[in-house]
Design an enzyme around this catalytic site. Structure first.
Site, mmCIF file in Angstrom:
data_model
loop_
_atom_site.group_PDB
_atom_site.id
_atom_site.type_symbol
_atom_site.label_atom_id
_atom_site.label_comp_id
_atom_site.label_asym_id
_atom_site.label_seq_id
_atom_site.Cartn_x
_atom_site.Cartn_y
_atom_site.Cartn_z
ATOM 1 N N GLU A 1 4.051 21.150 -15.189
ATOM 2 C CA GLU A 1 3.366 22.259 -14.523
ATOM 3 C C GLU A 1 1.997 22.517 -15.170
ATOM 4 O OE1 GLU A 1 6.150 21.707 -12.607
ATOM 5 O OE2 GLU A 1 7.215 22.677 -14.236
ATOM 6 N N THR B 1 7.326 13.959 -15.995
ATOM 7 C CA THR B 1 8.052 14.273 -17.235
ATOM 8 C C THR B 1 9.558 14.080 -17.055
ATOM 9 O OG1 THR B 1 7.785 16.532 -16.472
ATOM 10 C CG2 THR B 1 6.402 15.835 -18.300
ATOM 11 N N ASP C 1 6.946 19.904 -6.423
ATOM 12 C CA ASP C 1 7.736 20.005 -7.664
ATOM 13 C C ASP C 1 9.150 19.474 -7.444
ATOM 14 O OD1 ASP C 1 8.451 20.617 -10.296
ATOM 15 O OD2 ASP C 1 8.690 22.757 -9.928
ATOM 16 N N LYS D 1 16.048 17.768 -6.674
ATOM 17 C CA LYS D 1 15.560 19.026 -6.090
ATOM 18 C C LYS D 1 15.297 18.909 -4.599
ATOM 19 C CE LYS D 1 12.992 21.492 -9.733
ATOM 20 N NZ LYS D 1 11.614 21.939 -10.082
ATOM 21 N N TRP E 1 18.732 21.818 -12.732
ATOM 22 C CA TRP E 1 19.291 21.059 -13.870
ATOM 23 C C TRP E 1 20.780 21.304 -14.059
ATOM 24 C CZ3 TRP E 1 21.875 23.984 -17.210
ATOM 25 C CH2 TRP E 1 21.609 25.363 -17.137
HETATM 26 O O1 PQQ Z 1 7.810 19.538 -14.772
HETATM 27 C C1 PQQ Z 1 8.321 19.717 -15.865
HETATM 28 O O2 PQQ Z 1 7.964 19.133 -16.891
HETATM 29 C C2 PQQ Z 1 9.454 20.663 -15.922
HETATM 30 C C3 PQQ Z 1 10.120 20.980 -17.106
HETATM 31 C C4 PQQ Z 1 11.196 21.883 -17.074
HETATM 32 C C5 PQQ Z 1 11.841 22.124 -18.386
HETATM 33 O O3 PQQ Z 1 11.498 21.403 -19.339
HETATM 34 O O4 PQQ Z 1 12.661 23.000 -18.571
HETATM 35 C C6 PQQ Z 1 11.577 22.445 -15.827
HETATM 36 C C7 PQQ Z 1 10.839 22.062 -14.689
HETATM 37 N N1 PQQ Z 1 9.821 21.204 -14.758
HETATM 38 C C8 PQQ Z 1 11.135 22.551 -13.380
HETATM 39 O O5 PQQ Z 1 10.436 22.189 -12.419
HETATM 40 C C9 PQQ Z 1 12.203 23.443 -13.189
HETATM 41 O O6 PQQ Z 1 12.505 23.857 -12.063
HETATM 42 C C10 PQQ Z 1 12.928 23.855 -14.330
HETATM 43 C C11 PQQ Z 1 13.994 24.748 -14.447
HETATM 44 C C12 PQQ Z 1 14.291 24.784 -15.764
HETATM 45 C C13 PQQ Z 1 15.304 25.598 -16.423
HETATM 46 O O7 PQQ Z 1 15.640 25.266 -17.567
HETATM 47 O O8 PQQ Z 1 15.778 26.562 -15.803
HETATM 48 N N2 PQQ Z 1 13.481 23.956 -16.455
HETATM 49 C C14 PQQ Z 1 12.626 23.370 -15.597
HETATM 50 CA CA CA Z 2 8.496 20.817 -12.801
#
Ligand code: PQQ
Ligand code: CA
Length: 678
Positions: A186, A244, A309, A336, A396
């Site tokens: 992001e 990532t 995303d 997703k 996740w």
């Molecule tokens: O694009 C990224 O690098 C990245 C990292 C993470 C993360 O590391 O927790 C999330 C997301 N995206 C993401 O899009 C997302 O919806 C998300 C939910 C969560 C969470 O732990 O609830 N992490 C992440």
């Molecule tokens: Ca993300």
């Protein structure tokens, strides 16, 4: 006198590849985050089963002393549990008593919480030959002595890389190498995973998921090929490109192949990243690698030209199932983007895909495994109700696969979000109205420029991957429910956003049991045997990205491990009531500043604090419900304030005193605008 340190050391000393594979056959333990390399989250234990699960009661609870999201699955060997909480803190617990053996706190600087998109979470630890591995928020991969919790080695996995990187995922150990990726897409980063020698911490290999600057030499052939699917006029390498790998990895020892799910484009907007189009490999893909060398074997891209995303980092499962009468080695995956994928894991060939929730970006997949895109979803010139939204049709929260029923237990959802392209986006240009740009976000999208029309939901799906349809489903009261566990006892366990752990009949979906957990559950449970008794444990702590600003219970933290056993009689711990309070009242403000305040709030505050008085607050308070004294003293919180010790960024040099007056005007103005008139 039992020597718990010695027990812990002896237990983890046994954990190696053979031990983990044996576990898949039948042992009492839960030695890796997904129980085995295939990450089925299916336990062969059946002492707790559909007939007696109704008699489960609390054996003990353990206070994780955290107030933010808890996403780890407890791993357990010989009755010793290892689990992580927010801020990457690790706990070793004696499951016979629920007593602490040790804790390890990597001392993350709490003012760096804004460096990750989605709460300061950690999805758990890995065990290998006497050591416990944790990936810390600040990028350190840390090996701990299983007996004492003392550091044996640590490596900065971010060395040589740029951007706002954070680790949230659990490391995996394949063939004596600890493998870890990170988040950050992001913010404008380039995705990679790195393998380190489990014994010494020496780096063994690194694989990037997207190409770097094409005017420089590529790291390997896979990058050279990937670069052909990007348009250089977008200069994607300046913002990193994304991809990532922040969560899912599995391993097939027979095929000597590991699989990793890659993340979204960085920035999100396909048009900005790669103006003339292109698939943008290897974003939003499942990639097969050689675990010895990190060399690319094959990939299957689930969302070509990601624009929303739509990460493919969601936990995958390796299964051996019959399709059209033939045994197939497959990967089961629900990223997703809302489609359930079945892939041949021997070669990456597409077998089938079917949407498991309503979607509006593609009408389906053709027989070659290419999505049939719906043009409106890529238009970007006006607000588009992206379904699924960026929170994902599945995030996740781990799914599980029960080979007896042939069903996958999948936490599905919709969190409505409207997306529109920011045509004037430039890398690292913070500014009013640009979502989260004050904290470094680089999505090149506007969010909710008008309110989305789609409806939120949370749903447990029992998905038949062969027929590609739901066998049964359960509606929850809110999105963002916990991961699942399934067992040979014909049971599925899932925690819920509204604060329950529930057991269902794996074949019929009939609800068999539930227990209150105080606050919302997001993590997945695990199960294991100790001294002839089967236990079910779940680490509870409301949070993760959706849990920052929203909630479905009236209680918050502390993060707690609950352990249940048939006939358990322990008392539930007391939880702190959320401050719901009254709508903010009485802060003096200049009505002419409300509009400027709105734009600043969008750029700096909304993602964590939510819309004042409209959202209710999650594990971060909603400012529309604070006492007036807090908002009157807003500068004291915004500039090097006391909340920095809890994860609040310091906005010194980013916001002016006048900006803070505008924020006050927006916060009080919104509370006033929504106050019921009588
Ligand atoms: O694009 C990224 O690098 C990245 C990292 C993470 C993360 O590391 O927790 C999330 C997301 N995206 C993401 O899009 C997302 O919806 C998300 C939910 C969560 C969470 O732990 O609830 N992490 C992440
Ligand atoms: Ca993300």
């Amino acid at each position: 006198q039992v020597d718990l340190a010695a027990q812990a050391a002896a237990a983890v000393q046994r954990v190696d590849g053979a031990f983990i594979r044996a576990n898949a056959a039948k042992t009492p333990d839960w030695p890796t985050t997904g129980v085995d390399y295939a990450e089925t989250r299916y336990s062969r234990l059946d002492q707790i089963n559909a007939a007696n699960v109704k008699d489960l009661g609390l054996a003990w609870s353990y206070n994780l002393e955290s107030t933010r999201g808890v996403e780890a699955t407890p791993v357990v060997v010989d009755g010793i549990m290892y689990v992580s909480a927010s801020w990457s803190v690790v706990h070793a617990i004696d499951t016979r008593t629920g007593n602490r053996i040790w804790t390890y706190d990597p001392q993350i600087d709490r003012s760096t919480g804004f460096k990750g998109c989605c709460d300061v979470v950690n999805r758990g630890v890995a065990l290998w030959k006497g050591k416990v591995y944790v990936g810390a928020w600040d990028g350190r991969l840390i090996a701990l002595d299983a007996a004492t919790g003392k550091e044996v080695w640590q490596k900065n996995t971010f060395e040589g890389q740029k951007g706002s990187l954070t680790i949230t995922g659990a490391p995996r150990v394949f063939k004596g190498k600890v493998i870890i990726g990170n988040g950050g897409a992001e913010y404008g980063v380039r995705g990679y995973i790195t393998a380190y020698d489990a014994e010494t911490g020496e780096q063994k290999w690194r694989w990037f998921s997207v190409p770097g600057d094409p005017s420089k030499p590529f790291e390997d052939e896979s990058m050279k090929r990937a670069a052909r699917t990007w348009d250089p006029s977008g200069k994607w390498w300046e913002a990193g490109g994304g991809g990532t790998m922040w969560d899912s990895m599995t391993f097939d020892a027979e095929l000597n192949t590991m699989y990793v799910g890659t993340g979204n484009g960085s920035p999100w907007s396909h048009k900005v990243r790669s103006p003339k189009g292109g698939d943008n490999l290897y974003l939003a893909s499942i990639v097969a690698l050689d675990p010895d060398t990190g060399k690319y074997k094959w990939h299957y891209q689930e969302t070509p030209g990601d624009n929303w995303d739509y990460t493919s980092t969601q936990p995958m499962i390796l299964a051996d199932i019959k399709i059209a009468g033939k045994p197939r080695k497959v990967i089961l995956h629900a990223p997703k983007n809302g489609f359930f994928f079945v892939l041949d894991r021997t070669n990456g060939k597409f077998i089938s895909a079917k949407n498991f929730v309503p979607v509006n970006w593609a009408s389906g997949y053709d027989k070659h495994g290419k999505p049939m895109n719906i043009a409106a979803a890529r238009d970007g010139s006006k607000p588009h109700d992206a379904v699924p939204g960026p929170y994902g049709a599945h995030n996740w929260h781990p799914m599980s696969f029960n080979p007896q029923t042939g069903l996958v237990y999948l936490p599905a959802q919709n969190v409505p979000v409207n997306l529109m392209d920011d045509k004037n986006w430039e890398f690292n240009q913070a500014g009013p109205g640009k979502p989260q740009s004050g904290t470094g976000w680089n999505t090149a999208k506007f969010f909710n420029a008008e309110p989305p029309k789609s409806q939120p939901f949370g749903r447990l799906l029992a998905w038949d991957p062969v027929a590609q349809k739901a066998a049964w489903s359960v509606e929850h009261v809110s999105p963002w429910n916990g991961g699942t566990l399934t067992t040979a006892g014909n049971v599925v366990f899932q925690g819920t956003a509204d604060g329950r752990l529930v057991a269902y009949h794996a074949a019929s979906g009939e609800k068999l049991w539930e227990a209150p957990t105080g606050t919302g559950v997001v993590a997945a449970p695990s199960t294991y045997m100790v001294d002839g008794k089967q236990y079910v444990s779940v680490a509870v702590g409301w949070g993760g990205v959706y849990g920052l600003a929203a909630r479905a219970t009236e209680r918050q933290g502390p993060g707690t491990v609950y352990t249940f056993v048939v006939g358990g009689k322990a008392k539930m711990p007391d939880f702190v009531a959320q401050r719901t309070g009254q709508l903010l009242q009485g802060v003096k403000y200049d009505a002419a500043k409300v509009e400027a305040g709105t734009m600043l709030y969008v750029a700096n505050c909304v993602f964590c604090h939510g819309v004042p008085g409209v959202d209710r607050g999650g594990n971060i308070p909603n400012l529309g419900y604070m006492d007036a004294s807090y908002i009157e003293n807003l500068p004291n919180f915004i500039f090097k304030g006391p909340a920095m010790a809890r994860g609040m960024p310091d906005f010194t040099g980013k916001l002016s005193g006048d900006d803070v007056e505008s924020l006050k005007a927006f916060i009080q103005g919104t509370a006033d605008a929504i106050r019921p008139k009588n």
